[in-house]
Design a protein around this motif. Structure first.
Motif, PDB file in Angstrom:
ATOM      1  N   LEU A   1     -32.782  98.261-158.718  1.00  0.00           N
ATOM      2  CA  LEU A   1     -33.780  98.691-159.692  1.00  0.00           C
ATOM      3  C   LEU A   1     -33.293  99.982-160.342  1.00  0.00           C
TER       4      LEU A   1
ATOM      5  N   VAL B   1     -34.411  95.451-163.552  1.00  0.00           N
ATOM      6  CA  VAL B   1     -34.136  94.807-162.262  1.00  0.00           C
ATOM      7  C   VAL B   1     -32.892  93.946-162.421  1.00  0.00           C
TER       8      VAL B   1
ATOM      9  N   MET C   1     -34.960  97.557-153.884  1.00  0.00           N
ATOM     10  CA  MET C   1     -36.302  97.119-154.238  1.00  0.00           C
ATOM     11  C   MET C   1     -37.368  97.617-153.256  1.00  0.00           C
ATOM     12  N   ASP C   2     -36.956  98.110-152.087  1.00  0.00           N
ATOM     13  CA  ASP C   2     -37.938  98.684-151.151  1.00  0.00           C
ATOM     14  C   ASP C   2     -38.160 100.163-151.412  1.00  0.00           C
TER      15      ASP C   2
ATOM     16  N   SER D   1     -32.226 102.385-157.258  1.00  0.00           N
ATOM     17  CA  SER D   1     -32.863 102.193-155.954  1.00  0.00           C
ATOM     18  C   SER D   1     -32.746 100.733-155.521  1.00  0.00           C
TER      19      SER D   1
ATOM     20  N   VAL E   1     -30.486  93.431-154.687  1.00  0.00           N
ATOM     21  CA  VAL E   1     -31.105  93.550-156.008  1.00  0.00           C
ATOM     22  C   VAL E   1     -31.317  95.031-156.282  1.00  0.00           C
TER      23      VAL E   1
ATOM     24  N   ILE F   1     -41.741  90.902-152.422  1.00  0.00           N
ATOM     25  CA  ILE F   1     -40.861  92.015-152.062  1.00  0.00           C
ATOM     26  C   ILE F   1     -41.719  93.138-151.482  1.00  0.00           C
TER      27      ILE F   1
ATOM     28  N   ASP G   1     -35.696  92.413-150.433  1.00  0.00           N
ATOM     29  CA  ASP G   1     -35.651  91.882-151.803  1.00  0.00           C
ATOM     30  C   ASP G   1     -35.295  90.400-151.747  1.00  0.00           C
TER      31      ASP G   1
ATOM     32  N   GLU H   1     -37.464 100.147-167.010  1.00  0.00           N
ATOM     33  CA  GLU H   1     -37.168  99.714-165.647  1.00  0.00           C
ATOM     34  C   GLU H   1     -36.385  98.410-165.748  1.00  0.00           C
TER      35      GLU H   1
ATOM     36  N   HIS I   1     -33.832  87.125-154.728  1.00  0.00           N
ATOM     37  CA  HIS I   1     -33.489  86.762-156.102  1.00  0.00           C
ATOM     38  C   HIS I   1     -33.094  85.301-156.116  1.00  0.00           C
TER      39      HIS I   1
END
Length: 564
Positions: A459, A437, A393-394, A391, A457, A318, A355, A435, A357
């Motif tokens: 966060l 995910v 994932m970037d 957020s 995905v 990612i 992202d 955190e 998954h």
């Protein structure tokens, strides 16, 4: 005597006489000379030229290559021409026009020829030189421009795509790929091209421009080609190499940016979201996800994308950026794709992984801070106050409780938030930070939500601020210890055998204050006590008597969770 002295002696004879007598030598009048002359005719050169031949005395034409519709081809200086022409053609440039006057003793003499040329005739040849070559000539390559970066050069067995303009040495155009709006596509070094082009195209970089000059014997020779390439024609190609690959080429990937942390890499079966810019090898753009403001989303290794991309999407992190080069046999092949991608095109994708998954992924929880004392943790039915940042994932921030006036509030297990967030908020202590995910099947799925892209995905950075222990679904109050026995006597604070709302409210509040019972959190206390009272006041006369009092059980064992 060197060649220049020879030329000076024989090429520039000026005869000025009011009463001219017989010429002693040829007379050359160079009446049209090109500005650029890269090569002059020398002895043993082959030349191709047009001419008009006339008699000096009366100007009458005796021969013409124009009339025959075919240029004259010969070798110079070896006696294959009359001596006057052998001398008069020396030093000529392509596209030069000159008038050569040949006296009889350097022409056909006192005999003449075939009834066409009488004896002692002075001849005048008006000549236009079209071509020069020599048996020792090789393919000539002139580089016009070359890209600053050249990752590979062409070799025999490569398949190449190139544009060209083709002219004769005189500058007359005979063909152009640009006019057809399509590249010329072929294998190199396998006899599919004229020999001179097979040689001249070796060692080129994509984006390089060359001029390739091919002598006739390495081109179409004595037969020429079609109506536009005459026999014994030198060919000049101005070439731009657009693309090159080899049938043995595999996908290549160059990492242009690697994230600091990479806990997992893509594998077959993962679902990935990425941005890309698509170009050909010469830099020509053909597509971009950025222009559509939407990522490209697909499963990896399952045939949903071209084979080369399926392979190149393996092993990514990612946030990683890669330049992926895909040969056509692993892309759209010889047919291409509509009007967008031509046949046999090498494709270059600059991708950025947003992202990915797997449909089997659980919610991932990482505790970033935990207080030293943690006696009580969050569970279903608890009312919690929490802070969060949500957020992609970037790192793109979608939502934050910091944008609100106070922390967010929810009751766990009440389906008020997405499933993944419910999971991430369970088992937390007050003051704990995490955190979390959350894959899309635990979040907003393929359709996304307002401000949340489909299949994203998420966060979450979470902090539990407050925790109010809850009661089971369907209950408004639960006992935390033993129930007073008899219960009605405990409720009847003044002993008058009836319990009005005020007395009922005072009793319940006292149980909560002393930690003996718990009201459902997140609901107005007065309202919930009034509802509890109304449930017991069966005849609705504003008071509860002993016969009306009933206890609601959560289960058959009636263990500490009974509601009035």
């Amino acid at each position: 005597m060197d060649l220049n002295q020879f030329l000076e002696l024989f090429l520039f004879v000026l005869v000025v006489n009011c009463n001219p007598g017989p010429l002693a030598d040829i007379v050359v009048d160079r009446y049209e000379i090109p500005k650029v002359c890269s090569r002059e005719v020398q002895t043993e050169d082959f030349i191709r030229y047009h001419f008009n031949g006339s008699f000096y005395e009366d100007g009458k034409k005796f021969d013409s290559s124009y009339d025959r519709g075919k240029a004259f081809v010969s070798q110079v200086g070896l006696g294959r021409l009359i001596t006057g022409m052998d001398r008069g053609l020396l030093g000529m440039c392509v596209n030069e026009r000159r008038r050569i006057t040949v006296p009889p003793h350097l022409g056909y003499g006192s005999v003449g020829t075939g009834g066409l040329i009488p004896p002692d005739a002075t001849l005048v040849y008006d000549v236009l030189l079209l071509d020069i070559w020599n048996a020792e000539d090789k393919v000539e390559i002139r580089t016009i421009s070359k890209p600053a970066i050249c990752r590979r050069t062409t070799v025999a067995s490569d398949f190449i795509r190139y544009h060209y303009n083709g002219t004769l040495l005189s500058g007359e155009a005979f063909d152009s790929s640009y006019s057809r709006n399509t590249t010329y596509d072929t294998y190199l070094g396998q006899g599919d091209l004229i020999k001179g082009m097979d040689e001249g195209l070796v060692g080129m970089c994509v984006g390089e421009r060359r001029i390739i000059i091919v002598p006739p014997f390495l081109a179409y020779g004595e037969t020429g080609h079609g109506t536009k390439i005459p026999p014994q024609a030198t060919l000049v190609f101005e070439v731009l190499l657009v693309d090159v690959f080899n049938p043995k080429d595999d996908v290549t990937a160059e990492v242009t940016k690697m994230p600091k942390n990479c806990s997992r890499r893509t594998v077959t079966g993962d679902y990935i979201r990425y941005h890309y810019n698509g170009t050909f090898q010469d830099g020509t753009f053909f597509d971009s996800s950025y222009q559509r403001n939407s990522t490209y989303n697909t499963y990896i290794g399952m045939g949903y994308v071209i084979h080369g991309m399926d392979k190149a999407l393996q092993g990514l992190c990612i946030g990683e950026k890669r330049r992926i080069t895909i040969p056509p046999h692993m892309a759209y092949g010889e047919k291409g794709a509509g009007n967008l991608i031509p046949g046999s095109a090498v494709l270059i994708f600059d991708i950025h992984v947003i992202d990915f998954h797997n449909p089997k992924d659980p919610v991932k929880i990482r505790v970033t801070h935990k207080p030293q004392e943690c006696n009580t943790t969050s569970e279903a039915d608890d009312l919690i106050h929490y802070r969060y940042n949500c957020s992609l994932m970037d790192g793109t921030l979608l939502y934050s409780s910091d944008q609100l006036d106070s922390p967010s509030v929810t009751t766990l297990g009440a389906s008020k938030v997405i499933m993944g967030l419910e999971e991430g908020l369970k088992g937390m202590c007050v003051g704990e930070r995490r955190e979390v995910v959350i894959p899309p099947h635990w979040a907003h799925g393929e359709d996304g939500a307002v401000g949340v892209p489909g299949s994203a995905v998420l966060l979450f950075e979470l902090e539990l601020v407050q925790l109010h222990k809850g009661v089971p679904e369907g209950f408004m109050f639960v006992w935390l210890g033993d129930i007073p026995d008899p219960l009605f006597n405990a409720l009847d604070l003044n002993g008058d055998k009836q319990v009005p709302l005020e007395e009922f409210s005072e009793f319940i509040r006292l149980q909560v204050k002393e930690g003996k019972g718990r009201l459902r959190p997140g609901v107005d206390t007065d309202s919930i006590i009034k509802d509890m009272f109304d449930n017991q006041d069966q005849n609705k006369d504003g008071k509860i008597v002993e016969d009306e009092l009933k206890i609601k059980n959560e289960d058959s064992e009636q263990v500490r969770r009974d509601e009035l």
